[in-house]
Motif scaffolding. Sequence first.
Motif, PDB file in Angstrom:
ATOM      1  N   MET A 128      -2.694 -49.907 -10.530  1.00  8.33           N
ATOM      2  CA  MET A 128      -1.321 -49.905  -9.631  1.00  8.33           C
ATOM      3  C   MET A 128      -1.311 -48.782  -8.900  1.00  8.33           C
ATOM      4  SD  MET A 128      -0.083 -52.774 -10.648  1.00  8.33           S
ATOM      5  CE  MET A 128       1.582 -52.958 -10.335  1.00  8.33           C
ATOM      6  N   THR A 129      -0.799 -48.784  -7.573  1.00  5.62           N
ATOM      7  CA  THR A 129      -0.633 -47.699  -6.644  1.00  5.62           C
ATOM      8  C   THR A 129       0.830 -47.560  -6.479  1.00  5.62           C
ATOM      9  OG1 THR A 129      -2.881 -48.331  -6.101  1.00  5.62           O
ATOM     10  CG2 THR A 129      -1.335 -47.028  -4.759  1.00  5.62           C
ATOM     11  N   THR A 130       1.332 -46.268  -6.395  1.00  8.87           N
ATOM     12  CA  THR A 130       2.631 -46.017  -5.962  1.00  8.87           C
ATOM     13  C   THR A 130       2.552 -45.735  -4.588  1.00  8.87           C
ATOM     14  OG1 THR A 130       3.157 -44.893  -8.193  1.00  8.87           O
ATOM     15  CG2 THR A 130       4.699 -44.558  -6.179  1.00  8.87           C
ATOM     16  N   VAL A 131       3.625 -46.501  -3.768  1.00  2.00           N
ATOM     17  CA  VAL A 131       3.667 -46.490  -2.343  1.00  2.00           C
ATOM     18  C   VAL A 131       5.004 -45.820  -1.784  1.00  2.00           C
ATOM     19  CG1 VAL A 131       3.115 -47.771  -0.221  1.00  2.00           C
ATOM     20  CG2 VAL A 131       1.986 -48.454  -2.148  1.00  2.00           C
ATOM     21  N   ILE A 132       4.990 -45.240  -0.804  1.00  2.00           N
ATOM     22  CA  ILE A 132       6.384 -44.936  -0.051  1.00  2.00           C
ATOM     23  C   ILE A 132       6.258 -45.553   1.282  1.00  2.00           C
ATOM     24  CG2 ILE A 132       5.442 -42.554   0.653  1.00  2.00           C
ATOM     25  CD1 ILE A 132       8.674 -41.765   0.087  1.00  2.00           C
ATOM     26  N   LEU A 133       7.131 -46.261   1.789  1.00  3.55           N
ATOM     27  CA  LEU A 133       7.430 -46.826   3.108  1.00  3.55           C
ATOM     28  C   LEU A 133       8.029 -45.598   3.829  1.00  3.55           C
ATOM     29  CD1 LEU A 133       8.819 -50.414   1.955  1.00  3.55           C
ATOM     30  CD2 LEU A 133       6.377 -49.523   2.175  1.00  3.55           C
ATOM     31  N   ILE A 134       7.346 -45.676   5.018  1.00  3.77           N
ATOM     32  CA  ILE A 134       8.019 -44.959   6.071  1.00  3.77           C
ATOM     33  C   ILE A 134       8.253 -45.477   7.639  1.00  3.77           C
ATOM     34  CG2 ILE A 134       6.861 -42.512   5.110  1.00  3.77           C
ATOM     35  CD1 ILE A 134       4.831 -42.664   7.433  1.00  3.77           C
ATOM     36  N   TYR A 135       9.140 -44.989   8.178  1.00  2.00           N
ATOM     37  CA  TYR A 135       9.510 -45.909   9.332  1.00  2.00           C
ATOM     38  C   TYR A 135      10.461 -47.138   9.291  1.00  2.00           C
ATOM     39  CZ  TYR A 135       6.541 -41.838  11.006  1.00  2.00           C
ATOM     40  OH  TYR A 135       5.848 -40.983  11.218  1.00  2.00           O
ATOM     41  N   GLY A 136      10.637 -47.788  10.072  1.00  2.00           N
ATOM     42  CA  GLY A 136      11.360 -48.998   9.829  1.00  2.00           C
ATOM     43  C   GLY A 136      12.402 -49.045   9.044  1.00  2.00           C
ATOM     44  N   PRO A 137      13.081 -50.259   8.784  1.00  2.00           N
ATOM     45  CA  PRO A 137      14.003 -50.460   7.758  1.00  2.00           C
ATOM     46  C   PRO A 137      14.270 -50.041   6.595  1.00  2.00           C
ATOM     47  CG  PRO A 137      13.547 -52.729   8.534  1.00  2.00           C
ATOM     48  CD  PRO A 137      12.592 -51.754   9.194  1.00  2.00           C
ATOM     49  N   GLU A 138      12.861 -49.919   5.742  1.00  2.00           N
ATOM     50  CA  GLU A 138      12.676 -49.746   4.470  1.00  2.00           C
ATOM     51  C   GLU A 138      12.319 -48.330   4.251  1.00  2.00           C
ATOM     52  OE1 GLU A 138      13.723 -51.804   1.941  1.00  2.00           O
ATOM     53  OE2 GLU A 138      14.473 -53.055   3.181  1.00  2.00           O
ATOM     54  N   HIS A 139      12.550 -47.727   5.298  1.00  4.59           N
ATOM     55  CA  HIS A 139      12.065 -45.982   5.427  1.00  4.59           C
ATOM     56  C   HIS A 139      12.646 -45.440   4.010  1.00  4.59           C
ATOM     57  CE1 HIS A 139      10.664 -42.189   6.787  1.00  4.59           C
ATOM     58  NE2 HIS A 139      11.648 -41.673   6.196  1.00  4.59           N
ATOM     59  N   GLY A 140      11.628 -44.883   3.138  1.00  2.00           N
ATOM     60  CA  GLY A 140      11.798 -44.321   2.064  1.00  2.00           C
ATOM     61  C   GLY A 140      11.860 -44.817   0.803  1.00  2.00           C
ATOM     62  N   ARG A 141      11.751 -46.217   1.056  1.00  2.00           N
ATOM     63  CA  ARG A 141      11.627 -47.045  -0.260  1.00  2.00           C
ATOM     64  C   ARG A 141      10.319 -46.870  -1.157  1.00  2.00           C
ATOM     65  NH1 ARG A 141      11.828 -53.650  -0.282  1.00  2.00           N
ATOM     66  NH2 ARG A 141      11.300 -54.016  -2.506  1.00  2.00           N
ATOM     67  N   VAL A 142      10.423 -46.648  -2.416  1.00  2.00           N
ATOM     68  CA  VAL A 142       9.086 -46.634  -3.104  1.00  2.00           C
ATOM     69  C   VAL A 142       8.846 -47.833  -3.774  1.00  2.00           C
ATOM     70  CG1 VAL A 142       7.956 -45.209  -5.111  1.00  2.00           C
ATOM     71  CG2 VAL A 142       9.564 -44.091  -3.253  1.00  2.00           C
ATOM     72  N   LEU A 143       7.573 -48.258  -3.887  1.00  2.00           N
ATOM     73  CA  LEU A 143       7.150 -49.444  -4.737  1.00  2.00           C
ATOM     74  C   LEU A 143       5.986 -49.190  -5.363  1.00  2.00           C
ATOM     75  CD1 LEU A 143       5.085 -51.345  -2.752  1.00  2.00           C
ATOM     76  CD2 LEU A 143       7.366 -51.469  -1.327  1.00  2.00           C
ATOM     77  N   THR A 144       5.725 -50.031  -6.374  1.00  2.10           N
ATOM     78  CA  THR A 144       4.240 -50.072  -6.929  1.00  2.10           C
ATOM     79  C   THR A 144       3.756 -51.322  -6.737  1.00  2.10           C
ATOM     80  OG1 THR A 144       5.305 -48.799  -8.603  1.00  2.10           O
ATOM     81  CG2 THR A 144       3.203 -50.037  -9.223  1.00  2.10           C
ATOM     82  N   THR A 145       2.224 -51.243  -6.257  1.00  4.16           N
ATOM     83  CA  THR A 145       1.567 -52.523  -5.652  1.00  4.16           C
ATOM     84  C   THR A 145       0.065 -52.474  -6.331  1.00  4.16           C
ATOM     85  OG1 THR A 145       0.890 -53.610  -3.830  1.00  4.16           O
ATOM     86  CG2 THR A 145       0.890 -51.335  -3.667  1.00  4.16           C
ATOM     87  N   GLU A 146      -0.687 -53.691  -6.313  1.00  2.00           N
ATOM     88  CA  GLU A 146      -2.053 -53.759  -6.972  1.00  2.00           C
ATOM     89  C   GLU A 146      -2.695 -53.572  -5.637  1.00  2.00           C
ATOM     90  OE1 GLU A 146      -2.772 -56.934  -9.478  1.00  2.00           O
ATOM     91  OE2 GLU A 146      -1.046 -56.534 -10.690  1.00  2.00           O
ATOM     92  N   ALA A 147      -2.345 -53.505  -4.247  1.00  2.00           N
ATOM     93  CA  ALA A 147      -3.079 -53.670  -3.091  1.00  2.00           C
ATOM     94  C   ALA A 147      -3.561 -52.324  -3.036  1.00  2.00           C
ATOM     95  CB  ALA A 147      -2.069 -53.857  -1.863  1.00  2.00           C
TER      96      ALA A 147
END
Length: 52
Positions: A1-20
Amino acid sequence: MTTVILIYGPEHGRVLTTEAAEGEVLREAGWSYQLTDDVDDRGRRIARAYMD
């Protein structure tokens, strides 16, 4: 699992965990978030927003 932070766009700052390991991690409201090889100061992979 990888922890990802989203930047720019409407979800900026959201952190999620993904298998991608590469490619698109989230698609929402006309925006796609693509993983980059960059990491932030906490070691989270960065996903940048692009308008669809």
